[in-house]
Design a protein around this motif. Structure first.
Motif, PDB file in Angstrom:
ATOM      1  N   ALA A 230       0.837  -1.208   0.000  1.00 43.08           N
ATOM      2  CA  ALA A 230       0.000   0.000   0.000  1.00 43.08           C
ATOM      3  C   ALA A 230       0.866   1.251   0.000  1.00 43.08           C
ATOM      4  N   GLY A 231       0.255   2.359  -0.389  1.00 48.71           N
ATOM      5  CA  GLY A 231       0.939   3.638  -0.315  1.00 48.71           C
ATOM      6  C   GLY A 231       1.027   4.121   1.123  1.00 48.71           C
ATOM      7  N   PRO A 232       1.420   5.373   1.323  1.00 47.49           N
ATOM      8  CA  PRO A 232       1.695   5.871   2.669  1.00 47.49           C
ATOM      9  C   PRO A 232       0.463   6.313   3.460  1.00 47.49           C
ATOM     10  N   ALA A 233      -0.730   6.218   2.877  1.00 47.77           N
ATOM     11  CA  ALA A 233      -1.921   6.727   3.562  1.00 47.77           C
ATOM     12  C   ALA A 233      -2.345   5.830   4.721  1.00 47.77           C
ATOM     13  N   ARG A 234      -2.811   6.460   5.787  1.00 44.88           N
ATOM     14  CA  ARG A 234      -3.532   5.763   6.848  1.00 44.88           C
ATOM     15  C   ARG A 234      -5.008   5.860   6.487  1.00 44.88           C
ATOM     16  N   ALA A 242     -20.137   4.959   2.226  1.00 43.35           N
ATOM     17  CA  ALA A 242     -19.729   3.974   1.227  1.00 43.35           C
ATOM     18  C   ALA A 242     -18.246   4.089   0.904  1.00 43.35           C
ATOM     19  N   GLY A 243     -17.700   5.297   1.055  1.00 46.50           N
ATOM     20  CA  GLY A 243     -16.302   5.536   0.750  1.00 46.50           C
ATOM     21  C   GLY A 243     -15.425   5.539   1.990  1.00 46.50           C
ATOM     22  N   ARG A 244     -14.126   5.564   1.767  1.00 48.26           N
ATOM     23  CA  ARG A 244     -13.132   5.619   2.838  1.00 48.26           C
ATOM     24  C   ARG A 244     -12.392   6.949   2.784  1.00 48.26           C
ATOM     25  N   ILE A 245     -11.666   7.243   3.855  1.00 49.13           N
ATOM     26  CA  ILE A 245     -10.811   8.428   3.887  1.00 49.13           C
ATOM     27  C   ILE A 245      -9.401   7.999   4.276  1.00 49.13           C
ATOM     28  N   GLY A 246      -8.414   8.497   3.526  1.00 46.41           N
ATOM     29  CA  GLY A 246      -7.023   8.265   3.857  1.00 46.41           C
ATOM     30  C   GLY A 246      -6.321   9.591   4.122  1.00 46.41           C
ATOM     31  N   LEU A 247      -5.276   9.534   4.919  1.00 45.44           N
ATOM     32  CA  LEU A 247      -4.467  10.727   5.184  1.00 45.44           C
ATOM     33  C   LEU A 247      -3.002  10.423   4.922  1.00 45.44           C
ATOM     34  N   ILE A 248      -2.366  11.302   4.163  1.00 47.86           N
ATOM     35  CA  ILE A 248      -0.932  11.212   3.907  1.00 47.86           C
ATOM     36  C   ILE A 248      -0.301  12.448   4.527  1.00 47.86           C
ATOM     37  N   THR A 249       0.477  12.228   5.577  1.00 45.22           N
ATOM     38  CA  THR A 249       0.990  13.343   6.396  1.00 45.22           C
ATOM     39  C   THR A 249       2.510  13.277   6.471  1.00 45.22           C
ATOM     40  N   PRO A 250       3.197  13.724   5.425  1.00 45.13           N
ATOM     41  CA  PRO A 250       4.650  13.576   5.370  1.00 45.13           C
ATOM     42  C   PRO A 250       5.420  14.369   6.419  1.00 45.13           C
TER      43      PRO A 250
END
Length: 327
Positions: A230-234, A242-250
């Motif tokens: 997977a990529g870096p998102a949590r 129905a959808g999801r939420i991801g966070l990418i916090t470099p």
């Protein structure tokens, strides 16, 4: 491939994921990336399909399971379906993804799916048509959303990338939340990153994702486990959406400890980090067509990977803008 053969750096990180840029050309003029439009910075041609195939075969030998074709804007290459097919038919590659601005999505998504596309990422920073046009320089949001609808009809795992900007964050969040009620995509909020070209813009517009993450947790969103490739998102889920939420916090603490991806530019340079000082030229090894030779060169170079991107110290390395190696 045996587990102990998977590519590993000197900090114990293993790499299952290749981001392969197929062009640095982009037709959008996003405020935070290319506000003045694309300007060529090199003379070298982009990797050919045959050269890209050698790269993917070499990384597969090193344990790569997932390939993402990125840009710039990859749909500007007419041979993108062939590149997708090359990735899909590379032994060892289990998942093929494309990141796009979606401008040509409705007319191209069927051919991408037929070529073997598994996952689609589309960049949409606002669901307000006027704001979208202001950010990107293109008034085409309805067309992009129709392309996403078609991707979902084709059962392509679809994600939407939105850069967090300080002005209007809450208004955009509410729009996206309403959309996610019935739309089964993963919306990924990405912290604005400083590059060589956007220092002033970054200073005025950067907002950390930690506050938004706390807000989501307080509203009942729950963290789900992260896959090896997977990529870096949590990523978070909620029973009412129905959808999801991801966070990418470099800019968060220990962001780089879970790094599992390497990047190769459209000119054949290995970027050990998005913010490395320079790419490491692989073109001569790529042009041999020998995946084993290329794999050994990559294995020899991985020891140069730093423990962190050092963004917190204001380091932007050689990354003048994110279109250069696909973000």
């Amino acid at each position: 491939m045996k587990q102990d053969e998977i590519l590993q750096d000197g900090h114990g990180r293993r790499f299952y994921y290749l981001r392969l840029s197929v062009t640095d050309v982009c037709n959008f003029r996003c405020d935070y990336c290319l506000p003045n439009g694309y300007q060529a910075r090199h003379q070298q041609p982009d990797l050919s399909v045959a050269e890209a195939r050698t790269v993917m075969r070499a990384f597969a030998l090193l344990g790569t399971r997932k390939v993402r074709l990125s840009g710039g804007e990859p749909s500007l290459r007419k041979d993108l379906p062939e590149l997708i097919h090359s990735a899909k038919t590379t032994p060892g590659i289990q998942r093929v993804a494309v990141t796009t601005n979606g401008y040509k999505l409705p007319s191209l998504i069927d051919s991408w799916q037929q070529s073997g596309l598994d996952q689609l990422n589309v960049s949409i920073d606002s669901l307000d048509s006027d704001e979208f046009a202001r950010i990107t320089g293109h008034d085409c949001l309805p067309r992009i959303l129709s392309g996403i609808d078609r991707a979902l009809e084709l059962d392509i795992h679809t994600k939407v990338n939105a850069v967090l900007l300080s002005d209007g964050t809450q208004a955009r969040l509410y729009q996206f939340l309403n959309w996610l009620k019935t739309t089964p995509v993963t919306l990924r909020f990405i912290e604005l990153m400083q590059t060589g070209d956007n220092r002033d813009y970054f200073a005025s517009n950067h907002v950390r994702g930690a506050d938004l993450e706390r807000q989501l947790i307080n509203a009942g969103w729950q963290l789900i486990p992260r896959a090896l490739d997977a990529g870096p998102a949590r990523e978070y889920v909620h029973p009412d959406y129905a959808g999801r939420i991801g966070l990418i916090t470099p800019y968060s603490k220990d962001f780089c400890t879970s790094c599992n991806r390497l990047r190769v530019s459209a000119q054949g340079k290995l970027h050990l980090c998005l913010f490395a000082d320079a790419g490491l030229d692989l073109r001569e090894a790529i042009q041999t067509g020998d995946a084993d030779v290329l794999a050994e060169k990559v294995r020899a170079l991985i020891g140069n990977k730093e423990v962190s991107h050092y963004l917190q110290q204001g380091n932007t390395g050689g990354t003048q803008n994110l279109s250069i190696i696909g973000g």
